[in-house]
Design a protein around this motif. Sequence first.
Motif, PDB file in Angstrom:
ATOM      1  N   VAL A  21      86.821  33.538  71.716  1.00 36.40           N
ATOM      2  CA  VAL A  21      86.903  32.491  72.883  1.00 36.40           C
ATOM      3  C   VAL A  21      86.020  31.401  72.499  1.00 36.40           C
ATOM      4  N   PRO A  22      86.424  30.016  72.338  1.00 38.95           N
ATOM      5  CA  PRO A  22      85.831  28.957  72.305  1.00 38.95           C
ATOM      6  C   PRO A  22      84.529  28.645  73.294  1.00 38.95           C
ATOM      7  N   GLU A  23      84.885  29.261  74.452  1.00 37.40           N
ATOM      8  CA  GLU A  23      83.714  28.908  75.338  1.00 37.40           C
ATOM      9  C   GLU A  23      82.581  29.458  74.970  1.00 37.40           C
ATOM     10  N   ARG A  24      82.554  30.856  74.388  1.00 35.29           N
ATOM     11  CA  ARG A  24      81.678  31.638  74.106  1.00 35.29           C
ATOM     12  C   ARG A  24      80.620  31.039  72.827  1.00 35.29           C
ATOM     13  N   ILE A  25      81.511  30.545  72.081  1.00 32.10           N
ATOM     14  CA  ILE A  25      80.662  29.572  70.946  1.00 32.10           C
ATOM     15  C   ILE A  25      79.695  28.525  71.561  1.00 32.10           C
ATOM     16  N   ARG A  26      80.447  27.776  72.437  1.00 30.69           N
ATOM     17  CA  ARG A  26      79.482  26.829  73.283  1.00 30.69           C
ATOM     18  C   ARG A  26      78.051  27.457  73.709  1.00 30.69           C
ATOM     19  N   ILE A  65      84.456  35.252  62.242  1.00 32.31           N
ATOM     20  CA  ILE A  65      83.336  36.223  63.056  1.00 32.31           C
ATOM     21  C   ILE A  65      82.021  36.340  62.558  1.00 32.31           C
ATOM     22  N   PHE A  66      82.127  37.072  61.385  1.00 31.12           N
ATOM     23  CA  PHE A  66      80.833  37.420  60.931  1.00 31.12           C
ATOM     24  C   PHE A  66      79.774  36.280  60.582  1.00 31.12           C
ATOM     25  N   ASN A  67      80.476  35.015  60.503  1.00 27.42           N
ATOM     26  CA  ASN A  67      79.586  33.923  59.991  1.00 27.42           C
ATOM     27  C   ASN A  67      79.048  33.366  61.440  1.00 27.42           C
ATOM     28  N   LEU A  68      79.942  33.737  62.548  1.00 29.09           N
ATOM     29  CA  LEU A  68      79.297  33.215  63.880  1.00 29.09           C
ATOM     30  C   LEU A  68      78.160  34.383  64.495  1.00 29.09           C
ATOM     31  N   MET A  69      78.416  35.479  64.024  1.00 32.46           N
ATOM     32  CA  MET A  69      77.344  36.701  64.443  1.00 32.46           C
ATOM     33  C   MET A  69      76.324  36.317  63.774  1.00 32.46           C
ATOM     34  N   LYS A  70      76.296  36.153  62.427  1.00 32.37           N
ATOM     35  CA  LYS A  70      74.977  35.805  61.641  1.00 32.37           C
ATOM     36  C   LYS A  70      74.160  34.694  62.016  1.00 32.37           C
ATOM     37  N   LYS A  77      81.323  41.703  69.934  1.00 31.14           N
ATOM     38  CA  LYS A  77      81.742  41.655  71.275  1.00 31.14           C
ATOM     39  C   LYS A  77      81.561  40.387  72.058  1.00 31.14           C
ATOM     40  N   PHE A  78      80.574  39.847  71.987  1.00 30.06           N
ATOM     41  CA  PHE A  78      80.158  38.779  72.835  1.00 30.06           C
ATOM     42  C   PHE A  78      81.221  37.509  72.586  1.00 30.06           C
ATOM     43  N   PHE A  79      81.951  37.394  71.353  1.00 29.33           N
ATOM     44  CA  PHE A  79      82.766  36.241  71.125  1.00 29.33           C
ATOM     45  C   PHE A  79      83.868  36.759  71.556  1.00 29.33           C
ATOM     46  N   TYR A  80      84.339  37.816  71.796  1.00 29.87           N
ATOM     47  CA  TYR A  80      85.697  38.299  72.264  1.00 29.87           C
ATOM     48  C   TYR A  80      85.608  38.590  73.809  1.00 29.87           C
TER      49      TYR A  80
END
Length: 87
Positions: A21-26, A65-70, A77-80
Amino acid sequence: MSYFDPIVRYQPKIEEVDFIVPERIREACRYRGYTYKEAAKLCGIPERKFGRMANGHTEIPDNYIFNLMKGLGFPKKFFYQIKWERV
């Protein structure tokens, strides 16, 4: 005393989905205090692509996803999750 209570307690509804979810990245960037440029560098993603993903202008590949997590320090789970707010 009135039967109408102007103070309403509301918990946002969180729904799990099968895409990032893009909003979660923001939200993650805002929470950590990172600009898109800083976050992209930490995640190892090109800045332009990171900005387009975070703003929902391009689909986010699952292999990021692993790049974002790290880089952002949040669990997978946060990004989904979509957080539905009452308006």
